[in-house]
Motif scaffolding. Structure first.
Motif, PDB file in Angstrom:
ATOM      1  N   SER A 160       2.104  -3.486   8.305  1.00 48.12           N
ATOM      2  CA  SER A 160       2.244  -2.267   8.894  1.00 48.12           C
ATOM      3  C   SER A 160       1.832  -2.098  10.306  1.00 48.12           C
ATOM      4  N   GLY A 161       2.781  -1.697  11.039  1.00 48.24           N
ATOM      5  CA  GLY A 161       2.437  -1.180  12.472  1.00 48.24           C
ATOM      6  C   GLY A 161       1.840  -2.535  13.249  1.00 48.24           C
ATOM      7  N   GLY A 162       2.261  -3.842  12.606  1.00 49.76           N
ATOM      8  CA  GLY A 162       1.889  -4.989  13.298  1.00 49.76           C
ATOM      9  C   GLY A 162       0.732  -5.650  12.789  1.00 49.76           C
ATOM     10  N   PHE A 163      -0.109  -5.034  11.759  1.00 50.49           N
ATOM     11  CA  PHE A 163      -1.320  -5.214  11.054  1.00 50.49           C
ATOM     12  C   PHE A 163      -1.050  -5.694   9.447  1.00 50.49           C
ATOM     13  N   PRO A 164      -1.891  -6.640   9.199  1.00 46.52           N
ATOM     14  CA  PRO A 164      -1.938  -6.967   7.984  1.00 46.52           C
ATOM     15  C   PRO A 164      -2.471  -5.959   7.113  1.00 46.52           C
ATOM     16  N   ARG A 165      -1.795  -5.616   5.814  1.00 46.05           N
ATOM     17  CA  ARG A 165      -2.276  -4.671   4.815  1.00 46.05           C
ATOM     18  C   ARG A 165      -2.835  -5.526   3.813  1.00 46.05           C
ATOM     19  N   ILE A 166      -3.996  -5.015   3.201  1.00 46.80           N
ATOM     20  CA  ILE A 166      -4.878  -5.607   1.969  1.00 46.80           C
ATOM     21  C   ILE A 166      -5.123  -4.500   0.806  1.00 46.80           C
ATOM     22  N   LEU A 167      -5.002  -5.147  -0.156  1.00 50.74           N
ATOM     23  CA  LEU A 167      -5.236  -4.435  -1.355  1.00 50.74           C
ATOM     24  C   LEU A 167      -6.604  -4.063  -1.621  1.00 50.74           C
TER      25      LEU A 167
ATOM     26  N   ARG B 144       6.814  -7.756  -4.323  1.00 50.58           N
ATOM     27  CA  ARG B 144       6.442  -9.007  -4.074  1.00 50.58           C
ATOM     28  C   ARG B 144       5.411  -9.493  -3.273  1.00 50.58           C
ATOM     29  N   LYS B 145       5.342  -8.439  -2.225  1.00 51.76           N
ATOM     30  CA  LYS B 145       4.296  -8.569  -1.165  1.00 51.76           C
ATOM     31  C   LYS B 145       2.874  -8.027  -1.590  1.00 51.76           C
ATOM     32  N   ILE B 146       2.644  -6.823  -2.523  1.00 55.12           N
ATOM     33  CA  ILE B 146       1.303  -6.437  -2.754  1.00 55.12           C
ATOM     34  C   ILE B 146       1.277  -7.008  -4.119  1.00 55.12           C
ATOM     35  N   PRO B 147       0.194  -7.783  -4.397  1.00 57.54           N
ATOM     36  CA  PRO B 147       0.144  -8.191  -5.771  1.00 57.54           C
ATOM     37  C   PRO B 147      -0.330  -7.300  -6.846  1.00 57.54           C
ATOM     38  N   HIS B 148      -0.102  -7.586  -8.151  1.00 53.65           N
ATOM     39  CA  HIS B 148      -0.913  -7.027  -9.289  1.00 53.65           C
ATOM     40  C   HIS B 148      -1.793  -8.123  -9.696  1.00 53.65           C
ATOM     41  N   ILE B 149      -3.082  -7.639  -9.362  1.00 53.49           N
ATOM     42  CA  ILE B 149      -4.260  -8.393  -9.400  1.00 53.49           C
ATOM     43  C   ILE B 149      -4.661  -8.780 -11.196  1.00 53.49           C
ATOM     44  N   ASP B 150      -4.234  -7.416 -11.801  1.00 52.75           N
ATOM     45  CA  ASP B 150      -4.671  -7.669 -13.404  1.00 52.75           C
ATOM     46  C   ASP B 150      -3.636  -6.553 -13.931  1.00 52.75           C
ATOM     47  N   ASP B 151      -3.997  -6.402 -15.514  1.00 53.37           N
ATOM     48  CA  ASP B 151      -3.186  -5.646 -15.997  1.00 53.37           C
ATOM     49  C   ASP B 151      -3.584  -4.005 -16.210  1.00 53.37           C
ATOM     50  N   LEU B 152      -4.572  -3.797 -15.319  1.00 47.00           N
ATOM     51  CA  LEU B 152      -5.323  -2.312 -15.505  1.00 47.00           C
ATOM     52  C   LEU B 152      -4.096  -1.371 -15.149  1.00 47.00           C
TER      53      LEU B 152
ATOM     54  N   ALA C 160     -11.417   0.382   7.075  1.00 46.27           N
ATOM     55  CA  ALA C 160     -12.876   1.160   7.240  1.00 46.27           C
ATOM     56  C   ALA C 160     -12.767   2.612   6.425  1.00 46.27           C
ATOM     57  N   MET C 161     -12.077   3.240   6.753  1.00 43.73           N
ATOM     58  CA  MET C 161     -11.813   4.596   6.002  1.00 43.73           C
ATOM     59  C   MET C 161     -11.912   4.543   4.456  1.00 43.73           C
ATOM     60  N   PHE C 162     -11.224   3.452   3.971  1.00 37.14           N
ATOM     61  CA  PHE C 162     -11.381   3.419   2.569  1.00 37.14           C
ATOM     62  C   PHE C 162     -12.750   2.668   2.066  1.00 37.14           C
ATOM     63  N   GLU C 163     -13.337   1.702   3.181  1.00 33.20           N
ATOM     64  CA  GLU C 163     -14.569   1.100   2.555  1.00 33.20           C
ATOM     65  C   GLU C 163     -15.825   2.181   2.784  1.00 33.20           C
ATOM     66  N   ARG C 164     -15.648   3.312   3.655  1.00 33.88           N
ATOM     67  CA  ARG C 164     -16.481   4.467   3.675  1.00 33.88           C
ATOM     68  C   ARG C 164     -16.358   5.187   2.329  1.00 33.88           C
ATOM     69  N   ALA C 165     -15.174   5.257   1.707  1.00 33.74           N
ATOM     70  CA  ALA C 165     -15.250   5.955   0.380  1.00 33.74           C
ATOM     71  C   ALA C 165     -15.359   4.977  -0.814  1.00 33.74           C
ATOM     72  N   GLY C 166     -15.965   3.946  -0.731  1.00 36.26           N
ATOM     73  CA  GLY C 166     -16.465   3.085  -2.022  1.00 36.26           C
ATOM     74  C   GLY C 166     -15.470   2.350  -2.438  1.00 36.26           C
ATOM     75  N   PHE C 167     -14.352   1.934  -1.775  1.00 34.69           N
ATOM     76  CA  PHE C 167     -13.410   1.110  -1.990  1.00 34.69           C
ATOM     77  C   PHE C 167     -13.863  -0.436  -1.441  1.00 34.69           C
ATOM     78  N   THR C 168     -13.538  -1.508  -2.082  1.00 36.46           N
ATOM     79  CA  THR C 168     -13.572  -2.794  -1.530  1.00 36.46           C
ATOM     80  C   THR C 168     -12.445  -3.586  -1.470  1.00 36.46           C
ATOM     81  N   LYS C 169     -12.169  -4.715  -0.731  1.00 36.61           N
ATOM     82  CA  LYS C 169     -11.160  -5.630  -0.799  1.00 36.61           C
ATOM     83  C   LYS C 169     -11.086  -6.367  -1.990  1.00 36.61           C
ATOM     84  N   ALA C 170      -9.928  -6.375  -2.713  1.00 34.23           N
ATOM     85  CA  ALA C 170      -9.318  -6.934  -3.887  1.00 34.23           C
ATOM     86  C   ALA C 170      -8.760  -8.077  -3.665  1.00 34.23           C
TER      87      ALA C 170
END
Length: 201
Positions: free
Chosen positions: A178-185, A91-99, A161-171
């Motif tokens: 985690s560890g006091g920091f917000p997580r993003i998908l 319930r914390k990490i959303p499903h943004i579509d049906d893929l 940053a490490m995932f942006e370098r690998a071609g991921f984008t925030k969705a």
């Protein structure tokens, strides 16, 4: 320096990453994200190792392993999100579509191999494995730490940053922390018609 990333079918190599000194110890074995909380609590000691052994024997590997000059250097957990109970039902990490996306949820580099390009190679190799296995996209759930230090005990989720370098984008944002920091998908769409990209250092 010979660096390669391969599907994790060799249980002994996986054990190099996860096996405790005391075989009876109930360590994670990267199973906590595959099981319900009830199943996770019930699986203890050597049962956890045997569960991972069974996963390694399946046609679909439970992740990928990096080897540097023939030595096991790192691990990335990569699997269809539908197989990962905490993510599939979160319930914390959303499903943004049906893929039928795959999730890259864990990155670990062995002591002595850090700062040698292993993490980037693991992400690239995991994406490649998902692509050749038919995944339309890969998601990750790193911390958005804005360059601040992430404690090693929580670093397995990775950073934006490490995932942006690998071609991921925030969705999407999540309500997970985690560890006091917000997580993003974050997501990387995969072109299944193109040849697999080579993972690099």
């Amino acid at each position: 320096m010979a660096l390669e990333v391969v599907p994790a079918h060799d249980f002994d190599d996986v054990a190099t990453m996860f096996a405790p000194r005391n075989p009876e110890s109930s360590v994670c074995w990267c199973l906590s994200w595959r099981l319900s909380s009830t199943e996770n609590r019930a699986l203890t000691g050597t049962q956890r190792a045997e569960a991972m052994r069974e996963l390694c024997a399946r046609p679909l590997a439970p992740g990928v392993l990096a080897h540097l000059d023939g030595e096991v250097a790192g691990w990335a957990g990569i699997a269809p999100r539908a197989e990962l109970h905490p993510f599939a039902t979160s319930r914390k990490i959303p499903h943004i579509d049906d893929l039928p996306v795959w999730s890259l949820w864990c990155l670990r580099v062995r002591p002595g191999f850090r700062k040698r390009g292993i993490t980037a190679a693991l992400i690239g190799g995991a994406v490649d494995y998902a692509r050749v296995s038919g995944a339309p996209a890969v998601e990750s759930y790193p911390v958005d730490n804005a360059g601040q230090h992430v404690d090693l005990t929580m670093a397995f989720v990775g950073t934006r940053a490490m995932f942006e370098r690998a071609g991921f984008t925030k969705a999407a944002d999540t309500t997970s922390v985690s560890g006091g920091f917000p997580r993003i998908l974050m997501r990387r769409m995969l072109d299944l018609s193109s040849p697999s990209e080579k993972s690099g250092a």
